[in-house]
Enzyme design. Structure first.
Site, PDB file in Angstrom:
ATOM      1  N   THR A  64       9.205  -3.817   8.527  1.00  0.00           N
ATOM      2  CA  THR A  64       8.052  -2.861   9.153  1.00  0.00           C
ATOM      3  C   THR A  64       7.294  -3.711  10.302  1.00  0.00           C
ATOM      4  OG1 THR A  64       7.842  -2.084   6.908  1.00  0.00           O
ATOM      5  CG2 THR A  64       5.736  -1.821   8.191  1.00  0.00           C
ATOM      6  N   GLY A 109      -4.070  -8.614   8.813  1.00  0.00           N
ATOM      7  CA  GLY A 109      -3.131  -7.831   9.698  1.00  0.00           C
ATOM      8  C   GLY A 109      -3.908  -7.596  11.154  1.00  0.00           C
ATOM      9  N   GLU A 150       3.908  -3.106  -4.643  1.00  0.00           N
ATOM     10  CA  GLU A 150       5.473  -3.388  -4.653  1.00  0.00           C
ATOM     11  C   GLU A 150       5.808  -3.229  -6.276  1.00  0.00           C
ATOM     12  OE1 GLU A 150       6.781  -6.610  -2.641  1.00  0.00           O
ATOM     13  OE2 GLU A 150       5.173  -6.662  -1.287  1.00  0.00           O
ATOM     14  N   ASP A 161      -1.535 -13.580  -2.868  1.00  0.00           N
ATOM     15  CA  ASP A 161      -1.540 -13.102  -1.337  1.00  0.00           C
ATOM     16  C   ASP A 161      -3.011 -13.461  -0.945  1.00  0.00           C
ATOM     17  OD1 ASP A 161      -0.368 -11.326   0.807  1.00  0.00           O
ATOM     18  OD2 ASP A 161      -2.266 -10.533   0.490  1.00  0.00           O
ATOM     19  N   LYS A 166      -4.247 -16.399   2.411  1.00  0.00           N
ATOM     20  CA  LYS A 166      -5.027 -16.092   3.283  1.00  0.00           C
ATOM     21  C   LYS A 166      -6.339 -16.804   3.427  1.00  0.00           C
ATOM     22  CE  LYS A 166      -2.970 -11.433   3.460  1.00  0.00           C
ATOM     23  NZ  LYS A 166      -2.905 -10.030   2.858  1.00  0.00           N
ATOM     24  N   GLY A 205       0.438  -2.999   7.862  1.00  0.00           N
ATOM     25  CA  GLY A 205       1.075  -1.974   8.419  1.00  0.00           C
ATOM     26  C   GLY A 205       1.659  -2.353   9.597  1.00  0.00           C
TER      27      GLY A 205
HETATM   28  N1  HSE Z   1       0.383  -7.347   0.417  1.00  0.00           N
HETATM   29  C1  HSE Z   1      -0.513  -7.268   1.298  1.00  0.00           C
HETATM   30  C2  HSE Z   1      -1.506  -6.514   1.163  1.00  0.00           C
HETATM   31  C3  HSE Z   1       0.121  -7.109   2.661  1.00  0.00           C
HETATM   32  O1  HSE Z   1      -1.729  -5.485   0.105  1.00  0.00           O
HETATM   33  O2  HSE Z   1      -2.749  -6.530   1.951  1.00  0.00           O
HETATM   34  C4  HSE Z   1      -0.513  -7.585   3.938  1.00  0.00           C
HETATM   35  O3  HSE Z   1      -0.442  -9.177   3.830  1.00  0.00           O
END
Ligand code: HSE
Length: 424
Positions: free
Chosen positions: A14, A127, A183, A194, A198, A296
């Site tokens: 992606t 992102g 997912e 996640d 970050k 995205g």
């Molecule tokens: N899995 C992450 C989210 C995607 O849901 O924000 C971007 O890191």
């Protein structure tokens, strides 16, 4: 053609596809090699030159012509070794790999420094929201002392849907999986890993001290109930998965990810569905909230391509490019354990309709020096069971855990349904 900067991509999923398409509009950039996992996979990319595709990523990092490598595969290995090999071969790096940065950032940045190469990673955190470059450049004169953020779109989507529909976590998760927002194995998102990756990197650059991932407290959203959403709403709050980091005047850092009740008057309470947002508190700037798409194809490509262009603009002009974007800290942050932090708390308990239940609760709180800010018990249900919801004033986490243990061992209390921290 001769003067074009040569770029290698590792990954054409992606994010990689978005980067490929966006770079087609940049005149002085040329993608000369792309590593993919499966060469035969059908891709939705017009005019893709099959001759530059390889399934051996080492062909990218070892290609003498390539000046910038964009690593867009994620995960620790093989990304870690590929990036180190690329740096050793003289390439600058752009990466979207939050896990690798959180787990091995220190080693990677030391390695880059040794070979005088830069690693840029705007896409790794939130992102498409510009965060890393603003913190390292235009906000560099600030002492940032607090970050409150929504850094995971999947969990924010699930919590928003639970709030809007009154549905259970499991029902909303299943729907989010069907729609591709979550997912098949959602653990990395819903258990807060996640967001923890970050905030580890974000706190490190904001505080200019190294934060270790293993010292970041983490709790996910799987135990949040629709009743908690409803009660929080009635009390003036929204429940969000918050990644927060705070550093006190003694230089001690408190970095964590967990669900939190956010006052409806605060900007983060209104960040819904997959949107991300970050509130930074700094001196002299005050409070800033940035929000936007946290994932995205094109939002993430925007950050990757911005990093590529920043490197391209400096290549050949200096022997030491982008000094402000390098890793400029050397000391580890002293960390505060979650048990020593002070918070406000939302507690929900279920109890039999016996005499003195609220008295028991009040006594346990009093014994642990915890003052109650609000308490709600609705009409006893047909099952002779009461649900009691409390918000406390600010108190020590370890005192709150004492109270929870007392309540769990109290025979008149059927269940401690929820314990959620409340914005201070
Ligand atoms: N899995 C992450 C989210 C995607 O849901 O924000 C971007 O890191």
């Amino acid at each position: 053609m001769e003067n074009k900067v040569k770029i290698g991509l590792i990954g054409l999923g992606t994010v990689g596809s978005g980067v490929y398409k966006t770079l087609q509009n940049i005149d002085n950039a040329e993608i000369v090699k792309i590593a993919v996992h499966n060469k035969n996979k059908k891709r939705n990319i017009e005019n893709l030159d099959e001759n530059i595709i390889t399934d051996n990523a080492y062909e990218v990092v070892n290609d003498p012509e390539i000046q910038i490598v964009a690593e867009l595969i994620g995960g620790v290995e093989p990304a870690f070794d590929l990036i180190k090999t690329a740096i050793k071969n003289g390439k600058h790096i752009v990466t979207a790999n939050k896990e690798l940065l959180a787990k091995h950032g220190e080693e990677l940045f030391d390695y880059a420094q040794k070979y005088n190469r830069v690693i840029l990673y705007e896409a790794a955190i939130a992102g498409g929201i510009p965060l890393i470059m603003p913190i390292k450049t235009i906000l560099a004169g600030n002492k940032i002392n607090k970050i409150m953020a929504i850094l995971n779109g999947t969990t924010n989507y699930i919590l928003t849907k639970m709030d809007v529909l009154g549905s259970s976590y499991n029902d909303v998760l299943a729907e989010a999986q069907d729609l591709g927002y979550a997912e098949t194995n959602p653990t990395g998102d819903v258990e807060g890993y996640d967001a923890a990756y970050k905030i580890t990197t974000l706190a490190t650059i904001a505080f200019n001290k190294k934060i270790k991932l293993e010292n970041v407290y983490r709790e996910g959203i799987t135990k949040i109930r629709p009743q908690d959403m409803l009660s929080a709403n009635e009390m003036g709050y929204k429940i969000k998965l918050i990644a927060m980091a705070e550093i006190n005047k003694n230089g001690e850092a408190d970095v964590r990810v967990h669900p939190m009740l956010i006052q409806k008057s605060q900007p983060l309470a209104h960040i819904d569905y997959v949107t991300n947002a970050v509130t930074l508190c700094g001196e002299p700037v005050g409070e800033i909230t940035l929000s936007g798409p946290g994932a995205g194809e094109f939002p993430t490509a925007s950050s990757v391509v911005g990093d590529i262009l920043a490197i391209m603009s400096e290549i050949g002009k200096s022997d030491y490019i982008l000094p402000m974007m390098r890793c400029n800290h050397s000391t580890n942050a002293k960390m505060i354990d979650i048990s020593e932090t002070e918070n406000r708390y939302y507690i929900s308990i279920s109890a039999n309709n016996n005499l003195g239940v609220i008295g028991h609760l009040g006594k346990a709180c009093e014994e642990n020096n915890i003052s109650l800010a609000s308490i709600v018990q609705k009409e006893i249900g047909k099952n002779h069971c009461a649900e009691i919801t409390v918000i406390t004033e600010r108190c020590k986490e370890k005192n709150m855990q004492n109270v929870i243990n007392i309540l769990k061992n109290d025979s008149s209390i059927l269940n401690v349904n929820s314990l959620i921290r409340v914005q201070r």
